[in-house]
Scaffold this active site. Structure first.
Site, PDB file in Angstrom:
ATOM      1  N   CYS A   2     -28.120 -33.304  27.126  1.00  0.00           N
ATOM      2  CA  CYS A   2     -28.883 -32.109  27.399  1.00  0.00           C
ATOM      3  C   CYS A   2     -28.472 -30.994  26.456  1.00  0.00           C
ATOM      4  O   CYS A   2     -27.653 -31.178  25.564  1.00  0.00           O
ATOM      5  CB  CYS A   2     -28.670 -31.670  28.848  1.00  0.00           C
ATOM      6  SG  CYS A   2     -29.040 -32.960  30.078  1.00  0.00           S
ATOM      7  N   ILE A  53     -31.288 -39.051  32.424  1.00  0.00           N
ATOM      8  CA  ILE A  53     -30.627 -40.337  32.238  1.00  0.00           C
ATOM      9  C   ILE A  53     -30.208 -40.938  33.580  1.00  0.00           C
ATOM     10  O   ILE A  53     -30.443 -42.114  33.859  1.00  0.00           O
ATOM     11  CB  ILE A  53     -29.376 -40.187  31.338  1.00  0.00           C
ATOM     12  CG1 ILE A  53     -29.738 -39.542  29.995  1.00  0.00           C
ATOM     13  CG2 ILE A  53     -28.688 -41.533  31.138  1.00  0.00           C
ATOM     14  CD1 ILE A  53     -30.618 -40.366  29.102  1.00  0.00           C
TER      15      ILE A  53
END
Length: 648
Positions: A2, A53
């Site tokens: 991220c 994820i």
């Protein structure tokens, strides 16, 4: 993987402007294209871009504790989160998601600053505790994940995963630090904790930074370091067995994913070992990705195919033209700082390929530093044996003279290229290693820089970076010392930076099983003879993998991820390099000796010398100036942004 960013008023509770925070957050959209989120309250603003994820449905960020008094934005993965959840639940914490991110907020409540010691993974995060009026930032032990910050003159504190998020605020001045320029031309990157800009810093590896409202900003605090004890008493067979077990555990932890997962496969020892062990842990064929070059001198595709065939992977290979040099400006914008590792080009391409097939890829990065694989290690050990045989008082004048008078014979067979060896023999261990890895060595930098630059940099020498770390290494073993130096400098500033930016440019998460800190700690207990044995690097890793990989993979000469710079600069990039190096943008800085720049270009293009690495370093610095320093902050007028401070 991220992107995180934020604004904190260290002096009070001035309002954070949502539009500015949004602009900072969106500058990192590529790091997390799936979702974005903000948290704002008086004096605090946190931003997050998410690449989903784990816990796809409920893992949104910013993420909070039970009563929303603790808030976190997080980049990375906590691989042991499933072990920590029951422990934290037993302490009374209630989980509302299945994400590793929520472990961070409850671990902070349970253990405070020491929470980072419990995490096994790659991470950079910022946590706001409203009750304590504290902002806490942390970076993982080996700095796989980046974290930049800056304290502005008005008390505004900025942070972000990439420098571009700080620049997007509008209040960060783009004044270049001459000391960072010296480090860049020596190393090819700006070493932690410095950045190219005077006002900004990188949080060093294994450090935390705690800010409390109304108090001066403290210095970063280290929470981990590797100790090379070299006292592990193992037979080769026992060490191989333990290494296999530790590698398998590290890889298993990094295969946890709710999205398609695979691996990079170059055909080298490290990536091949990762793929071989992944295949043994997976019920399905492993997805593997590699790139082939149309120039045989740089092409390892056949070796990658050998491993792919052996383990019946779903193998994907793209052909990259050897004249793939159209990424220069793209890379300059991507890295935000001058960055001179030309292997960023093929790394960018293999990440581009991998993202077509997977969202998470395991890599073999860190294997050379952990296991002792670089060719320069063996050369350094040979020189060290010679240095130890001759007193320093004799070596320095004798070999110093030879180093000065011996010609730089790039054209000659390797056995006759003794200038670097002579120069190294005249130096101490740390000086010699720094000299050997420098892109522009000390004498070249002396000629490169102008009197004005030397005045502005106050005679600073990038060798100080190595001296600082050497004093903290806690070992006098020649191999352990340079492994430690690489773990603190090259791995962090070059390798991890390259892979993070190249992968995030394509919204791809890359995981690094050979950089697991528990594996690194264990390897540091082993004697150096199990890492470099005679002329064989990565001795233990290769022995451990002999049942799994053929000799043609394990024991072939190392190639590396190179591009044909020398040919480019005499051929298709001849005019471009001349225009960039001798053009107005570098000249405008007043930092360079124009006559020496002319010499570098002319001597290389005539074939008299190979100056491809220095020229690439100059080319990328010029591209950085044009693409990062010169443009105005995105989306706003600089004067307005600076004038309004936190609320701007």
């Amino acid at each position: 993987m991220c992107g995180i960013t934020g604004i904190f008023d260290t002096r009070g509770q001035r309002e954070v402007n949502r539009a500015v925070l949004t602009r900072m957050n969106e500058s990192q959209h590529h790091r997390g294209p799936d979702e974005g989120g903000l948290h704002l309250e008086p004096g605090v603003g946190l931003g997050h871009r998410r690449l989903s994820i784990i816990d796809l449905s409920t893992g949104q960020q910013p993420l909070y504790n039970e009563d929303q008094t603790v808030c976190v934005v997080f980049n990375g993965e906590i691989y042991n989160y499933q072990e920590l959840i029951p422990e934290l639940q037993a302490l009374g914490h209630v989980f509302h998601t299945r994400s590793d991110t929520e472990v961070i907020v409850h671990a902070w409540e349970a253990w405070g600053d020491d929470c980072v010691r419990r995490f096994r993974g790659m991470f950079a995060f910022a946590l706001w505790d409203r009750n304590l009026e504290t902002l806490f930032l942390a970076r993982d032990r080996l700095a796989v994940k980046p974290l930049y910050y800056a304290l502005l003159p008005d008390g505004t504190f900025l942070f972000g995963s990439e420098l571009k998020s700080l620049l997007a605020h509008g209040g960060l001045r783009r004044d270049i630090d001459p000391l960072a320029v010296e480090e860049y031309f020596a190393l090819g990157y700006v070493a932690e904790p410095r950045t190219i800009f005077r006002q900004a810093r990188k949080l060093p590896p294994a450090h935390t930074l705690t800010l409390r409202r109304g108090q001066p900003v403290a210095e970063p605090k280290e929470y981990w370091d590797v100790r090379f004890s070299l006292d592990g008493a193992y037979t080769v067979e026992d060490a191989c067995a333990q290494l296999n077990a530790k590698l398998s555990e590290s890889i298993r932890l990094r295969m946890i994913s709710e999205v398609p997962l695979g691996a990079f496969l170059s055909g080298g020892v490290d990536s091949s070992a990762v793929v071989a062990l992944m295949a043994g842990l997976s019920a399905e064929p492993v997805n593997t990705c590699s790139i082939a070059f149309d120039d045989p001198a740089f092409n390892e595709a056949e070796f990658a195919q050998t491993v792919a065939d052996r383990y019946r992977t779903n193998h994907h290979c793209d052909l990259v033209a050897s004249d793939d040099f159209d990424l220069i400006d793209t890379l300059a914008r991507l890295y935000d700082e001058p960055y001179a590792d030309s292997s960023a080009i093929p790394t960018y391409r293999v990440c581009q390929l991998a993202r077509k097939h997977v969202t998470v890829a395991l890599s073999g990065d860190g294997g050379d530093e952990t296991f002792g694989g670089y060719r320069r290690y063996r050369m350094h050990l040979m020189e060290e044996r010679m240095r130890s045989a001759i007193p320093q008082r004799l070596r320095r004048p004798l070999f110093g003279l030879l180093g000065r008078v011996y010609p730089k014979a790039d054209w000659a067979p390797r056995m006759f290229r003794a200038k670097t060896t002579f120069e190294g023999m005249a130096r101490t261990t740390v000086e010699a290693y720094f000299h050997s890895i420098s892109i522009l060595r000390g004498p070249m930098r002396t000629q490169l820089f102008s009197d004005r630059f030397r005045s502005e940099s106050d005679g600073y020498n990038a060798e100080e970076v190595f001296r600082y770390h050497a004093q903290r290494a806690g070992t006098d073993d020649p191999l352990a010392m340079i492994q430690y130096l690489d773990l603190k400098t090259y791995l962090v500033g070059d390798i991890n930076t390259k892979v993070d930016r190249a992968s995030m440019a394509h919204s791809l998460e890359v995981r690094e099983p050979l950089m697991d800190h528990e594996l690194v700690e264990w390897m540091a207990t082993l004697p150096s003879s199990l890492k470099v044995s005679g002329q064989e690097g990565k001795f233990l890793l290769k022995k451990a993998m002999e049942p799994s990989l053929p000799p043609g993979i394990l024991y072939r000469p190392k190639m590396g991820f190179a591009v044909p710079l020398a040919r480019w600069f005499r051929g298709p990039l001849k005019d471009r390099v001349r225009q960039a190096v001798l053009g107005p943008r570098l000249a405008a800085t007043g930092w360079f000796n124009q006559h020496y720049l002319q010499h570098l270009v002319d001597a290389h293009q005539s074939g008299a010398s190979d100056y491809s690495s220095p020229l690439w370093t100059l080319l990328m610095f010029e591209a950085f100036l044009r693409n990062v320093v010169d443009p105005l902050p995105e989306g706003s007028a600089v004067s307005v942004a600076i004038a309004s401070g936190v609320s701007s």
